[in-house]
Design a protein around this motif. Structure first.
Motif, PDB file in Angstrom:
ATOM      1  N   GLU A 237       4.359   1.491 -17.006  1.00 50.21           N
ATOM      2  CA  GLU A 237       4.441   2.679 -16.156  1.00 50.21           C
ATOM      3  C   GLU A 237       5.293   2.406 -14.920  1.00 50.21           C
ATOM      4  OE1 GLU A 237       1.509   5.700 -13.609  1.00 50.21           O
ATOM      5  OE2 GLU A 237       0.660   4.071 -14.812  1.00 50.21           O
ATOM      6  N   ALA A 238       5.158   1.187 -14.372  1.00 50.38           N
ATOM      7  CA  ALA A 238       5.958   0.829 -13.196  1.00 50.38           C
ATOM      8  C   ALA A 238       7.446   0.816 -13.531  1.00 50.38           C
ATOM      9  CB  ALA A 238       5.522  -0.539 -12.686  1.00 50.38           C
ATOM     10  N   ILE A 258      -4.078   6.591  -1.574  1.00 50.56           N
ATOM     11  CA  ILE A 258      -3.879   5.158  -1.322  1.00 50.56           C
ATOM     12  C   ILE A 258      -4.084   4.838   0.143  1.00 50.56           C
ATOM     13  CG2 ILE A 258      -2.180   3.284  -1.397  1.00 50.56           C
ATOM     14  CD1 ILE A 258      -0.946   4.777  -3.806  1.00 50.56           C
ATOM     15  N   TYR A 259      -3.614   5.725   1.019  1.00 52.54           N
ATOM     16  CA  TYR A 259      -3.773   5.498   2.455  1.00 52.54           C
ATOM     17  C   TYR A 259      -5.256   5.404   2.819  1.00 52.54           C
ATOM     18  CZ  TYR A 259      -3.650   6.108   7.487  1.00 52.54           C
ATOM     19  OH  TYR A 259      -3.837   5.921   8.840  1.00 52.54           O
ATOM     20  N   ALA A 309       1.185  -7.933   4.011  1.00 51.51           N
ATOM     21  CA  ALA A 309       2.280  -7.583   3.118  1.00 51.51           C
ATOM     22  C   ALA A 309       1.693  -6.921   1.876  1.00 51.51           C
ATOM     23  CB  ALA A 309       3.075  -8.829   2.738  1.00 51.51           C
ATOM     24  N   PHE A 310       2.048  -5.666   1.651  1.00 56.69           N
ATOM     25  CA  PHE A 310       1.503  -4.931   0.511  1.00 56.69           C
ATOM     26  C   PHE A 310       2.458  -4.923  -0.675  1.00 56.69           C
ATOM     27  CE2 PHE A 310      -1.213  -3.377   3.854  1.00 56.69           C
ATOM     28  CZ  PHE A 310      -2.432  -3.166   3.226  1.00 56.69           C
ATOM     29  N   GLY A 311       3.550  -5.671  -0.565  1.00 56.17           N
ATOM     30  CA  GLY A 311       4.531  -5.670  -1.640  1.00 56.17           C
ATOM     31  C   GLY A 311       3.986  -6.134  -2.973  1.00 56.17           C
ATOM     32  N   SER A 315       1.815  -1.155  -6.581  1.00 55.84           N
ATOM     33  CA  SER A 315       3.000  -0.954  -7.414  1.00 55.84           C
ATOM     34  C   SER A 315       4.089  -0.284  -6.585  1.00 55.84           C
ATOM     35  CB  SER A 315       2.656  -0.095  -8.628  1.00 55.84           C
ATOM     36  OG  SER A 315       2.360   1.239  -8.227  1.00 55.84           O
ATOM     37  N   ASP A 316       5.320  -0.308  -7.092  1.00 59.62           N
ATOM     38  CA  ASP A 316       6.424   0.332  -6.380  1.00 59.62           C
ATOM     39  C   ASP A 316       6.158   1.827  -6.196  1.00 59.62           C
ATOM     40  OD1 ASP A 316       7.614  -2.115  -6.339  1.00 59.62           O
ATOM     41  OD2 ASP A 316       9.151  -1.661  -7.832  1.00 59.62           O
ATOM     42  N   LYS A 317       5.563   2.452  -7.204  1.00 59.57           N
ATOM     43  CA  LYS A 317       5.246   3.876  -7.113  1.00 59.57           C
ATOM     44  C   LYS A 317       4.210   4.135  -6.025  1.00 59.57           C
ATOM     45  CE  LYS A 317       3.530   7.786  -9.868  1.00 59.57           C
ATOM     46  NZ  LYS A 317       3.058   8.220 -11.218  1.00 59.57           N
ATOM     47  N   GLU A 318       3.195   3.279  -5.948  1.00 59.79           N
ATOM     48  CA  GLU A 318       2.159   3.449  -4.929  1.00 59.79           C
ATOM     49  C   GLU A 318       2.710   3.180  -3.532  1.00 59.79           C
ATOM     50  OE1 GLU A 318      -1.836   2.179  -7.468  1.00 59.79           O
ATOM     51  OE2 GLU A 318      -0.544   0.617  -6.627  1.00 59.79           O
ATOM     52  N   LEU A 319       3.562   2.173  -3.417  1.00 58.56           N
ATOM     53  CA  LEU A 319       4.198   1.885  -2.125  1.00 58.56           C
ATOM     54  C   LEU A 319       5.040   3.073  -1.666  1.00 58.56           C
ATOM     55  CD1 LEU A 319       5.272  -1.812  -2.746  1.00 58.56           C
ATOM     56  CD2 LEU A 319       3.659  -1.055  -0.987  1.00 58.56           C
ATOM     57  N   ALA A 320       5.811   3.615  -2.593  1.00 61.57           N
ATOM     58  CA  ALA A 320       6.649   4.766  -2.248  1.00 61.57           C
ATOM     59  C   ALA A 320       5.797   5.948  -1.802  1.00 61.57           C
ATOM     60  CB  ALA A 320       7.506   5.155  -3.451  1.00 61.57           C
TER      61      ALA A 320
END
Length: 358
Positions: A237-238, A258-259, A309-311, A315-320
């Motif tokens: 999915e990512a 997520i926040y 650091a949440f990297g 996931s990239d989608k969640e970070l975005a």
């Protein structure tokens, strides 16, 4: 103290009770003799104090008896402590990492790892909803272990000192940044066992519970296989998210979720932060300023502060999504819709820069 559900926790319990009863007997004898002497030789009965300075016999007696008592206590205590520290010949190894304020579990040789976060709702914490049966002792992803197998824990920390404590296992070990501590358990029967962080580790110390699901070996293997499928699906999915884009509304909905799960404990659900401790996001120069700076703070964290650091945590989608939410909530209204591809490009650029620096 309960007897727990492991052989070693039973030994700890019986050792505790043995020492307790010895102390009770000593207290009864000492205070009994003392009160008897006070009553028997009181002044009103004409008692006259004996006139002597020392007695070799008494000195020997009150030295030998305590030594024998201490030896009698030390032998079972040492045996139990040695058994508690013996992590050899384990069947399964799990790395436990404490972090403000969650636990990360990594199963060695299984390619399975995940974060375990508090599942109690913010409404219950704020008193706007009736508290559940396991208030502050429930998580979204529990640690799953098989029964009748020796499990070794390797414990460390990402930031400050935490302590992984499950009373039913008689396991309580500090997780210290830069160090690896060891512990182990062998669970005798299936069940759900709960614990907490037992080291004061910051503002949300009380919000990082531990939940362990102990399963039969057959059920554990089934869970492990299913977990690997879930992880593979999440990775797929990512990858798919890198090729697609989401609308502002969709990203805001996911970002808010997520926040509230990951960020609100420090920055508050209102984005106002905690003055003097955690900065506000509402109207902040980071959330309303250049996007690349905002990405750097969320993905890489800030050294020397509580900002993690949440990297590697999201996931990239969640970070975005969470960055999009922060840039548009509470009146920030930048209009930016960050995509997963933006996060991936930022990470790739940072990795390339690091390699060039080396």
């Amino acid at each position: 103290m309960t007897q727990g559900v492991t052989e070693i926790s039973g030994k700890v319990y019986h050792l505790h009770m043995l020492i307790f009863y010895i102390c009770v007997v000593i207290a009864l004898v000492v205070f009994g003799v003392m009160f008897y002497a006070i009553f028997k030789h009181r002044k009103s009965r004409g008692a006259v104090a004996a006139d002597f300075h020392e007695s070799t016999k008494v000195e020997i007696i009150w030295t030998i008896i305590p030594v024998l008592i201490l030896i009698g206590m030390a032998i079972p205590a040492s045996t139990t402590l040695i058994a508690m520290e013996d992590t050899s010949q384990s069947d399964l190894t799990i790395k436990v990492t404490g972090s403000q304020w969650k636990w990360h579990y990594s199963y060695f040789d299984q390619d399975v790892e995940f974060y375990s976060l508090l599942a109690t709702s913010q409404q219950q914490i704020e008193g706007n909803e009736e508290k559940g049966a396991h208030y502050l002792l429930e998580v979204d992803q529990p640690l799953v272990l098989p029964i009748n197998r020796k499990v070794r824990f390797l414990l460390t920390s990402d930031d400050v000192i935490h302590s992984w404590w499950v009373p039913d296992f008689a396991v309580k070990k500090d997780t210290i940044p830069g160090f690896i501590n060891e512990a182990w358990t062998r669970i005798d029967k299936p069940g759900v066992y709960r614990g907490q962080c037992a080291e004061l580790c910051g503002r949300a110390h009380g919000f990082m519970p531990i939940v362990v699901h102990a399963m039969t070996e057959q059920n554990y293997e089934a869970w492990l296989a299913d977990k690997k499928v879930q992880i593979a699906a999440a990775r797929a999915e990512a990858q798919q998210a890198l090729q697609s884009s989401v609308s502002l509304e969709e990203s805001m909905a996911l970002g808010e979720k997520i926040y509230l799960e990951r960020c609100s404990v420090c920055h508050q659900p209102t984005g106002m932060g905690v003055p003097g401790a955690f900065p506000a996001i509402k109207g902040s120069p980071v959330a309303t300023g250049p996007l690349e700076q905002h990405l750097g703070v969320v993905v890489n964290g800030r050294s020397g502060t509580a900002m993690q650091a949440f990297g590697n945590q999201l996931s990239d989608k969640e970070l975005a999504a969470v960055i999009t939410y922060q840039r548009n909530a509470w009146g920030n209204n930048t209009g930016d819709t960050v995509q997963a591809s933006d996060i991936n490009a930022f990470k790739t650029q940072g990795q390339a820069t690091g390699e060039e620096a080396q």
